[in-house]
Write a protein that holds these residues in place. Structure first.
Motif, PDB file in Angstrom:
ATOM      1  N   THR A  94     -90.587  17.524  44.474  1.00  0.00           N
ATOM      2  CA  THR A  94     -91.697  16.562  44.503  1.00  0.00           C
ATOM      3  C   THR A  94     -91.253  15.262  45.166  1.00  0.00           C
ATOM      4  N   ASP A  95     -90.042  14.771  44.812  1.00  0.00           N
ATOM      5  CA  ASP A  95     -89.512  13.570  45.464  1.00  0.00           C
ATOM      6  C   ASP A  95     -89.416  13.772  46.966  1.00  0.00           C
ATOM      7  N   ALA A  96     -88.866  14.906  47.370  1.00  0.00           N
ATOM      8  CA  ALA A  96     -88.704  15.186  48.798  1.00  0.00           C
ATOM      9  C   ALA A  96     -90.051  15.239  49.502  1.00  0.00           C
ATOM     10  N   GLN A  97     -91.026  15.842  48.856  1.00  0.00           N
ATOM     11  CA  GLN A  97     -92.347  15.950  49.465  1.00  0.00           C
ATOM     12  C   GLN A  97     -93.019  14.576  49.573  1.00  0.00           C
ATOM     13  N   ILE A  98     -92.979  13.817  48.491  1.00  0.00           N
ATOM     14  CA  ILE A  98     -93.611  12.484  48.494  1.00  0.00           C
ATOM     15  C   ILE A  98     -92.938  11.573  49.507  1.00  0.00           C
ATOM     16  N   ASN A  99     -91.611  11.520  49.507  1.00  0.00           N
ATOM     17  CA  ASN A  99     -90.904  10.621  50.414  1.00  0.00           C
ATOM     18  C   ASN A  99     -90.958  11.098  51.856  1.00  0.00           C
ATOM     19  N   GLY A 100     -91.030  12.402  52.061  1.00  0.00           N
ATOM     20  CA  GLY A 100     -91.209  12.924  53.413  1.00  0.00           C
ATOM     21  C   GLY A 100     -92.522  12.464  54.018  1.00  0.00           C
ATOM     22  N   TYR A 101     -93.509  12.257  53.154  1.00  0.00           N
ATOM     23  CA  TYR A 101     -94.812  11.764  53.594  1.00  0.00           C
ATOM     24  C   TYR A 101     -94.836  10.236  53.667  1.00  0.00           C
ATOM     25  N   ALA A 102     -94.305   9.581  52.620  1.00  0.00           N
ATOM     26  CA  ALA A 102     -94.464   8.132  52.478  1.00  0.00           C
ATOM     27  C   ALA A 102     -93.552   7.314  53.381  1.00  0.00           C
ATOM     28  N   LEU A 103     -92.297   7.722  53.542  1.00  0.00           N
ATOM     29  CA  LEU A 103     -91.342   6.898  54.286  1.00  0.00           C
ATOM     30  C   LEU A 103     -91.741   6.654  55.743  1.00  0.00           C
ATOM     31  N   SER A 122    -100.324   5.366  48.747  1.00  0.00           N
ATOM     32  CA  SER A 122    -100.921   5.993  47.576  1.00  0.00           C
ATOM     33  C   SER A 122    -100.151   7.257  47.219  1.00  0.00           C
ATOM     34  N   GLY A 123     -99.802   7.393  45.967  1.00  0.00           N
ATOM     35  CA  GLY A 123     -99.035   8.550  45.512  1.00  0.00           C
ATOM     36  C   GLY A 123     -97.542   8.332  45.572  1.00  0.00           C
ATOM     37  N   ALA A 124     -97.116   7.233  46.169  1.00  0.00           N
ATOM     38  CA  ALA A 124     -95.689   6.912  46.286  1.00  0.00           C
ATOM     39  C   ALA A 124     -95.464   5.454  45.902  1.00  0.00           C
ATOM     40  N   THR A 125     -96.093   5.038  44.830  1.00  0.00           N
ATOM     41  CA  THR A 125     -96.036   3.639  44.411  1.00  0.00           C
ATOM     42  C   THR A 125     -94.626   3.186  44.084  1.00  0.00           C
ATOM     43  N   VAL A 126     -93.865   4.018  43.388  1.00  0.00           N
ATOM     44  CA  VAL A 126     -92.507   3.643  42.982  1.00  0.00           C
ATOM     45  C   VAL A 126     -91.613   3.473  44.208  1.00  0.00           C
ATOM     46  N   THR A 127     -91.639   4.441  45.114  1.00  0.00           N
ATOM     47  CA  THR A 127     -90.842   4.338  46.341  1.00  0.00           C
ATOM     48  C   THR A 127     -91.310   3.157  47.177  1.00  0.00           C
ATOM     49  N   SER A 128     -92.616   2.964  47.292  1.00  0.00           N
ATOM     50  CA  SER A 128     -93.163   1.848  48.073  1.00  0.00           C
ATOM     51  C   SER A 128     -92.679   0.512  47.533  1.00  0.00           C
ATOM     52  N   THR A 129     -92.683   0.360  46.220  1.00  0.00           N
ATOM     53  CA  THR A 129     -92.246  -0.896  45.596  1.00  0.00           C
ATOM     54  C   THR A 129     -90.775  -1.164  45.906  1.00  0.00           C
ATOM     55  N   GLY A 130     -89.926  -0.160  45.731  1.00  0.00           N
ATOM     56  CA  GLY A 130     -88.504  -0.323  46.029  1.00  0.00           C
ATOM     57  C   GLY A 130     -88.258  -0.603  47.499  1.00  0.00           C
ATOM     58  N   TYR A 131     -88.996   0.093  48.359  1.00  0.00           N
ATOM     59  CA  TYR A 131     -88.875  -0.077  49.808  1.00  0.00           C
ATOM     60  C   TYR A 131     -89.224  -1.512  50.207  1.00  0.00           C
ATOM     61  N   ILE A 132     -90.338  -2.006  49.698  1.00  0.00           N
ATOM     62  CA  ILE A 132     -90.793  -3.357  50.042  1.00  0.00           C
ATOM     63  C   ILE A 132     -89.810  -4.409  49.536  1.00  0.00           C
ATOM     64  N   GLN A 133     -89.274  -4.222  48.328  1.00  0.00           N
ATOM     65  CA  GLN A 133     -88.315  -5.188  47.785  1.00  0.00           C
ATOM     66  C   GLN A 133     -87.029  -5.213  48.600  1.00  0.00           C
ATOM     67  N   SER A 134     -86.494  -4.041  48.957  1.00  0.00           N
ATOM     68  CA  SER A 134     -85.270  -3.991  49.756  1.00  0.00           C
ATOM     69  C   SER A 134     -85.514  -4.549  51.150  1.00  0.00           C
ATOM     70  N   LEU A 135     -86.670  -4.225  51.728  1.00  0.00           N
ATOM     71  CA  LEU A 135     -87.030  -4.734  53.054  1.00  0.00           C
ATOM     72  C   LEU A 135     -87.137  -6.253  53.047  1.00  0.00           C
ATOM     73  N   GLN A 136     -87.808  -6.813  52.053  1.00  0.00           N
ATOM     74  CA  GLN A 136     -87.966  -8.261  51.992  1.00  0.00           C
ATOM     75  C   GLN A 136     -86.616  -8.953  51.857  1.00  0.00           C
ATOM     76  N   ALA A 137     -85.737  -8.409  51.034  1.00  0.00           N
ATOM     77  CA  ALA A 137     -84.408  -9.006  50.863  1.00  0.00           C
ATOM     78  C   ALA A 137     -83.606  -8.939  52.158  1.00  0.00           C
TER      79      ALA A 137
END
Length: 144
Positions: A94-103, A122-137
């Motif tokens: 599921t992680d691979a499928q969601i991140n394959g789509y979201a990243l 949508s559907g990848a809120t947790v990954t999106s949040t981490g991605y945005i925080q790391s990107l901003q930093a």
């Protein structure tokens, strides 16, 4: 008797079709089994400069409920020229499928916005949040 036979055969046909359907869990972003790490060891962030003047900055690792997320940003002449996920959850299919789509969506959004002010997927809120925080930093490290 004829109705029962028709119902039975229809049910068997539907079950065979459902069980024979294979979904794709392969993606350009990892496979099941843990956390994908593309370049730097976990937790390490930093920056380097290429001979062309581009700066490569790695954001911090953001711990999420499904695993760490970390991005690397390439900046040249004050513009984001590349955003690459370094770490992201791949603990199960599921992680691979969601991140394959979201990243890819998150990468494209960051390139278009030229900032971390992007929408979550949508559907990848947790990954999106981490991605945005790391990107901003990472962008903060280069002064963008």
């Amino acid at each position: 008797m004829r109705r029962i036979t028709t119902w039975f055969l229809s049910t068997v046909t539907i079950l065979v079709l459902l069980l024979g359907y294979h979904t794709s869990t392969s993606s350009a972003f990892g496979s099941p089994g843990g956390t994908s790490v593309l370049s730097r060891p976990a937790g390490e962030s930093g920056q380097s400069q290429s001979s062309s003047g581009a700066r490569v900055v790695t954001g911090p690792t953001v711990q999420t409920q499904w695993g760490p997320v970390q991005v690397e940003v390439t900046v040249e002449a004050g513009a984001i020229t590349d955003v690459t996920p370094v770490q992201y959850p791949t603990g199960n299919s599921t992680d691979a499928q969601i991140n394959g789509y979201a990243l890819p969506i998150l990468m494209d959004e960051a390139m278009q916005a030229q900032s971390a002010n992007i929408d979550m997927v949508s559907g990848a809120t947790v990954t999106s949040t981490g991605y945005i925080q790391s990107l901003q930093a990472a962008l903060d490290q280069v002064g963008l």
